[in-house]
Design an enzyme around this catalytic site. Structure first.
Site, short mmCIF file in Angstrom:
data_model
loop_
_atom_site.label_atom_id
_atom_site.label_comp_id
_atom_site.label_asym_id
_atom_site.label_seq_id
_atom_site.Cartn_x
_atom_site.Cartn_y
_atom_site.Cartn_z
N HIS A 32 0.80 -1.23 0.00
CA HIS A 32 0.00 0.00 0.00
C HIS A 32 0.83 1.28 0.00
O HIS A 32 0.32 2.32 -0.38
CB HIS A 32 -0.95 -0.01 1.20
CG HIS A 32 -0.24 -0.20 2.52
ND1 HIS A 32 0.28 -1.42 2.90
CD2 HIS A 32 0.07 0.67 3.51
CE1 HIS A 32 0.85 -1.29 4.08
NE2 HIS A 32 0.74 -0.04 4.48
N THR B 242 10.69 -0.07 1.73
CA THR B 242 12.15 -0.12 1.66
C THR B 242 12.69 -1.04 0.57
O THR B 242 13.88 -0.97 0.24
CB THR B 242 12.72 -0.66 2.98
OG1 THR B 242 12.14 -1.97 3.20
CG2 THR B 242 12.38 0.24 4.15
N GLY B 243 11.86 -1.95 0.10
CA GLY B 243 12.32 -3.03 -0.79
C GLY B 243 12.81 -4.24 -0.02
O GLY B 243 13.02 -5.31 -0.59
N HIS C 192 26.07 -10.76 -12.35
CA HIS C 192 26.81 -11.73 -11.53
C HIS C 192 25.89 -12.72 -10.82
O HIS C 192 26.29 -13.87 -10.63
CB HIS C 192 27.63 -11.00 -10.45
CG HIS C 192 28.76 -10.20 -11.01
ND1 HIS C 192 29.82 -9.77 -10.24
CD2 HIS C 192 29.01 -9.74 -12.26
CE1 HIS C 192 30.68 -9.09 -10.99
NE2 HIS C 192 30.20 -9.04 -12.22
#
Ligand code: RB5
Length: 145
Positions: free
Chosen positions: A9, A67-68, A98
């Site tokens: 949200h 924040t992720g 990588h």
């Protein structure tokens, strides 16, 4: 190419901006929600996006929360998912080159709209380099128990 995207949200506005950005770049976008600012829980939307990757409906996902971090923790609970929380373009690019990352996470409380677009572009434009990195991906897969 098709991309699945999800958010909680706190990140609806940024998710909608990223969807428009991806569409301008000719990506087909599956919007897994959430769609309103009504309080919700990030693991639900991480799961919706990750299951689309696991079912081979899409190759890559984008997840946005405050924040992720919550999204990346939830996504990495899924077999075959290599999710990264990135607030900078270098990490987004290197994670693909990588680590063969397949889910990009970032925070609506951390990055602004333009930086978010650059992070998404860096992730999507980069190619996994294989070679010496593959042994580490194989080791990750062995840990996928
Ligand atoms: C929601 O308040 C917030 O905790 C969530 O968006 C996310 O940042 C969690 O990692």
């Amino acid at each position: 190419m098709k991309i699945a995207i999800g958010c909680d949200h706190v990140a609806v506005e940024l998710k909608n901006d990223v969807i428009q950005h991806l569409k301008k770049r000719d990506f087909e976008v599956i919007d897994c929600g959430t769609y309103t600012e009504e309080r919700t829980n990030y693991p639900e939307f991480a799961h919706k996006v990750c299951e689309k990757i696991q079912n081979n409906e899409v190759k890559y996902g984008v997840l946005i929360c405050g924040t992720g971090i919550g999204m990346s923790i939830a996504a990495n609970k899924h077999s075959g998912i290599r999710a990264v929380a990135c607030s900078d373009t270098f990490s987004a690019k290197a994670s693909k080159q990588h680590n063969d990352s397949n889910v990009l996470c970032f925070g609506a409380r951390v990055v602004g709209k333009e930086l978010a677009f650059d992070i998404v572009d860096s992730f999507l434009n980069a190619e996994y380099q294989g070679g010496r990195h593959q042994i580490r991906i194989d080791m990750l897969n062995e840990l996928d128990i």
